[in-house]
Design a protein around this motif. Structure first.
Motif, PDB file in Angstrom:
ATOM      1  N   PRO A 127     -20.966   9.743  78.870  1.00 26.65           N
ATOM      2  CA  PRO A 127     -22.214   9.266  78.385  1.00 26.65           C
ATOM      3  C   PRO A 127     -23.093   8.303  79.530  1.00 26.65           C
ATOM      4  CG  PRO A 127     -21.023   9.144  76.703  1.00 26.65           C
ATOM      5  CD  PRO A 127     -20.042   9.354  77.842  1.00 26.65           C
ATOM      6  N   LEU A 128     -22.323   7.292  79.904  1.00 24.78           N
ATOM      7  CA  LEU A 128     -22.593   6.311  80.736  1.00 24.78           C
ATOM      8  C   LEU A 128     -22.945   6.806  82.264  1.00 24.78           C
ATOM      9  CD1 LEU A 128     -23.706   3.359  81.390  1.00 24.78           C
ATOM     10  CD2 LEU A 128     -21.119   2.782  81.919  1.00 24.78           C
ATOM     11  N   GLN A 129     -22.092   7.758  82.814  1.00 28.54           N
ATOM     12  CA  GLN A 129     -22.103   8.419  84.138  1.00 28.54           C
ATOM     13  C   GLN A 129     -23.395   9.168  83.957  1.00 28.54           C
ATOM     14  OE1 GLN A 129     -18.593  10.607  83.878  1.00 28.54           O
ATOM     15  NE2 GLN A 129     -17.704   9.755  85.445  1.00 28.54           N
ATOM     16  N   ASP A 130     -23.668   9.984  83.127  1.00 29.54           N
ATOM     17  CA  ASP A 130     -25.214  10.525  82.751  1.00 29.54           C
ATOM     18  C   ASP A 130     -26.395   9.513  82.749  1.00 29.54           C
ATOM     19  OD1 ASP A 130     -23.847  13.010  82.815  1.00 29.54           O
ATOM     20  OD2 ASP A 130     -23.856  13.191  80.616  1.00 29.54           O
ATOM     21  N   ALA A 131     -26.343   8.400  82.063  1.00 23.86           N
ATOM     22  CA  ALA A 131     -27.266   7.601  82.165  1.00 23.86           C
ATOM     23  C   ALA A 131     -27.364   6.873  83.466  1.00 23.86           C
ATOM     24  CB  ALA A 131     -26.884   6.394  81.071  1.00 23.86           C
ATOM     25  N   GLN A 132     -26.347   6.528  84.342  1.00 25.30           N
ATOM     26  CA  GLN A 132     -26.439   5.974  85.561  1.00 25.30           C
ATOM     27  C   GLN A 132     -27.025   6.758  86.515  1.00 25.30           C
ATOM     28  OE1 GLN A 132     -22.354   4.896  86.190  1.00 25.30           O
ATOM     29  NE2 GLN A 132     -22.638   2.650  85.270  1.00 25.30           N
ATOM     30  N   ARG A 133     -26.799   8.066  86.501  1.00 27.02           N
ATOM     31  CA  ARG A 133     -27.201   9.203  87.216  1.00 27.02           C
ATOM     32  C   ARG A 133     -28.852   9.436  87.139  1.00 27.02           C
ATOM     33  NH1 ARG A 133     -26.103  12.019  91.999  1.00 27.02           N
ATOM     34  NH2 ARG A 133     -27.031  14.051  91.885  1.00 27.02           N
ATOM     35  N   ALA A 134     -29.161   9.249  85.769  1.00 28.14           N
ATOM     36  CA  ALA A 134     -30.479   9.446  85.263  1.00 28.14           C
ATOM     37  C   ALA A 134     -31.530   8.217  85.952  1.00 28.14           C
ATOM     38  CB  ALA A 134     -30.747   9.459  83.715  1.00 28.14           C
ATOM     39  N   ILE A 137     -31.658   8.972  89.864  1.00 23.53           N
ATOM     40  CA  ILE A 137     -32.602  10.327  90.101  1.00 23.53           C
ATOM     41  C   ILE A 137     -34.208   9.804  89.803  1.00 23.53           C
ATOM     42  CG2 ILE A 137     -33.379  12.337  89.216  1.00 23.53           C
ATOM     43  CD1 ILE A 137     -30.637  12.991  88.400  1.00 23.53           C
ATOM     44  N   VAL A 138     -34.524   9.094  88.911  1.00 22.09           N
ATOM     45  CA  VAL A 138     -35.729   8.438  88.738  1.00 22.09           C
ATOM     46  C   VAL A 138     -36.151   7.723  90.029  1.00 22.09           C
ATOM     47  CG1 VAL A 138     -37.563   7.143  87.375  1.00 22.09           C
ATOM     48  CG2 VAL A 138     -35.757   8.732  86.108  1.00 22.09           C
ATOM     49  N   ARG A 139     -35.429   6.729  90.332  1.00 20.42           N
ATOM     50  CA  ARG A 139     -35.525   5.757  91.472  1.00 20.42           C
ATOM     51  C   ARG A 139     -35.706   6.683  92.719  1.00 20.42           C
ATOM     52  NH1 ARG A 139     -32.505   1.340  89.706  1.00 20.42           N
ATOM     53  NH2 ARG A 139     -34.334   0.440  89.155  1.00 20.42           N
ATOM     54  N   ARG A 184     -27.622   6.606  96.899  1.00 16.46           N
ATOM     55  CA  ARG A 184     -28.009   5.473  97.672  1.00 16.46           C
ATOM     56  C   ARG A 184     -29.174   4.444  96.762  1.00 16.46           C
ATOM     57  NH1 ARG A 184     -30.270   9.400 102.332  1.00 16.46           N
ATOM     58  NH2 ARG A 184     -28.234  10.282 103.217  1.00 16.46           N
ATOM     59  N   SER A 185     -29.543   5.119  95.694  1.00 20.20           N
ATOM     60  CA  SER A 185     -30.364   4.554  94.795  1.00 20.20           C
ATOM     61  C   SER A 185     -29.563   3.623  93.847  1.00 20.20           C
ATOM     62  CB  SER A 185     -31.211   5.345  94.032  1.00 20.20           C
ATOM     63  OG  SER A 185     -32.378   5.575  95.021  1.00 20.20           O
ATOM     64  N   SER A 186     -29.920   2.421  93.343  1.00 17.81           N
ATOM     65  CA  SER A 186     -29.299   1.708  92.469  1.00 17.81           C
ATOM     66  C   SER A 186     -29.220   2.125  90.810  1.00 17.81           C
ATOM     67  CB  SER A 186     -29.781   0.336  92.158  1.00 17.81           C
ATOM     68  OG  SER A 186     -29.263  -0.455  91.278  1.00 17.81           O
TER      69      SER A 186
END
Length: 308
Positions: A127-134, A137-139, A184-186
């Motif tokens: 779950p956290l991997q998906d949230a971090q990736r989200a 992506i937005v950034r 590359r994004s945080s």
């Protein structure tokens, strides 16, 4: 007279119809590169507006109208005890409310830790991997979507609130890195909006055992329980937060929010705590009673703390 009083008290954006539409479905991971996943492919399953099975993790983008857009964005994590996701009541419906505030909203369909497509060895990471990736992506697409890359937050409900709070307190544990350009994004969110969240594994404050059992397993060691007790991971770099909950919540004890609020204040991180007398658990939308004002409280806080 009663109807006139109701319309006078209800925030205007709760009376607005569907002023936005789902504009884009965004896969979180490139084909074959989802971390911590099995090779078994499962299909989504939704019943009674709840996501029971997550196939490919994704997010659904909702954008405000051009005249309302203010450059802010939020990733929304629906709740469901890490066993399901209230994808409409605490996802799609909420996105439309954020759109009325001028905020771009992304409803996260995150992997469930006990799902058939999650590797069992470290399923708690999914779950956290998906949230971090989200967040990344937005950034990474902020310019394309006319979003300020420094005003990207995360919101969550119940166990989704735990996921959102984990994203805000464990961003140094970047488990989403697969080495592509998006990395590359945080993954650090700039703010947190937490609705009746699960926060702590500490049973003495009223931990929601079911959520932690689903996330970490019934025999989780102390190290994992401490890592995912969000109040124990706060630093001065943790993003600011607003809490929305009810004192009569029988599912998730209000102490969960209180201990994280106290930890934020101890680290001089801006925070606001709103506990309604009544509302129970999972009020989301539509809201009855005093909790009906939560969208206005969130909007005012975003303006004052983050800068709408």
């Amino acid at each position: 007279m009663k109807n006139k009083l109701f319309f006078a008290l209800v925030p205007a954006f709760l009376l607005v119809g569907n002023i936005s539409a789902q504009q884009e479905t965004i896969d979180l991971w490139p084909a074959g590169k989802t971390p911590n996943a099995t090779k078994v492919k499962t299909e989504d399953k939704i019943e009674n507006q709840r996501q029971l099975v997550v196939g490919a993790p994704a997010m659904y983008a909702y954008f405000p109208s051009d005249d309302l857009a203010n450059g802010m964005a939020v990733i929304i994590c629906p709740g469901g005890g890490y066993a399901r996701e209230a994808i409409y009541k605490e996802g799609h419906d909420i996105a439309k409310i954020f759109n009325t505030m001028g905020v771009a909203a992304f409803v996260l369909k995150y992997r469930l830790p006990q799902g058939a497509n999650v590797a069992p060895e470290q399923s708690y990471k999914a779950p956290l991997q998906d949230a971090q990736r989200a967040v990344k992506i937005v950034r990474s697409r902020a310019g394309e979507w006319k979003i300020n890359p420094d005003k990207i937050g995360i919101a969550g409900f119940s166990a989704g609130g735990h996921l959102a709070a984990s994203a805000g307190t464990l961003f140094r544990n970047d488990w989403s890195n697969i080495g592509d350009a998006i990395d590359r994004s945080s993954c650090r969110p700039d703010f947190m909006v937490l609705f009746y969240p699960v926060i702590s594994a500490d049973q003495s404050i009223g931990s929601h055992r079911g959520s932690f059992n689903n996330l970490l397993g019934k025999n989780a060691n102390d190290e994992l329980l401490t890592l995912f007790s969000c109040e124990k991971q706060v630093t001065p770099e943790t993003p600011p937060a607003i809490f929305i909950l009810a004192d009569d919540d029988k599912a998730v004890n209000s102490n969960n929010s209180i201990v994280l609020y106290q930890a934020l204040k101890n680290n001089k991180v801006p925070a606001a705590l709103h506990i309604f007398t009544k509302g129970g658990h999972g009020f989301g939308l539509p809201v009855k009673g005093e909790a009906v004002i939560w969208p206005q409280l969130v909007k005012d806080w975003l303006r004052e703390t983050v800068g709408l």
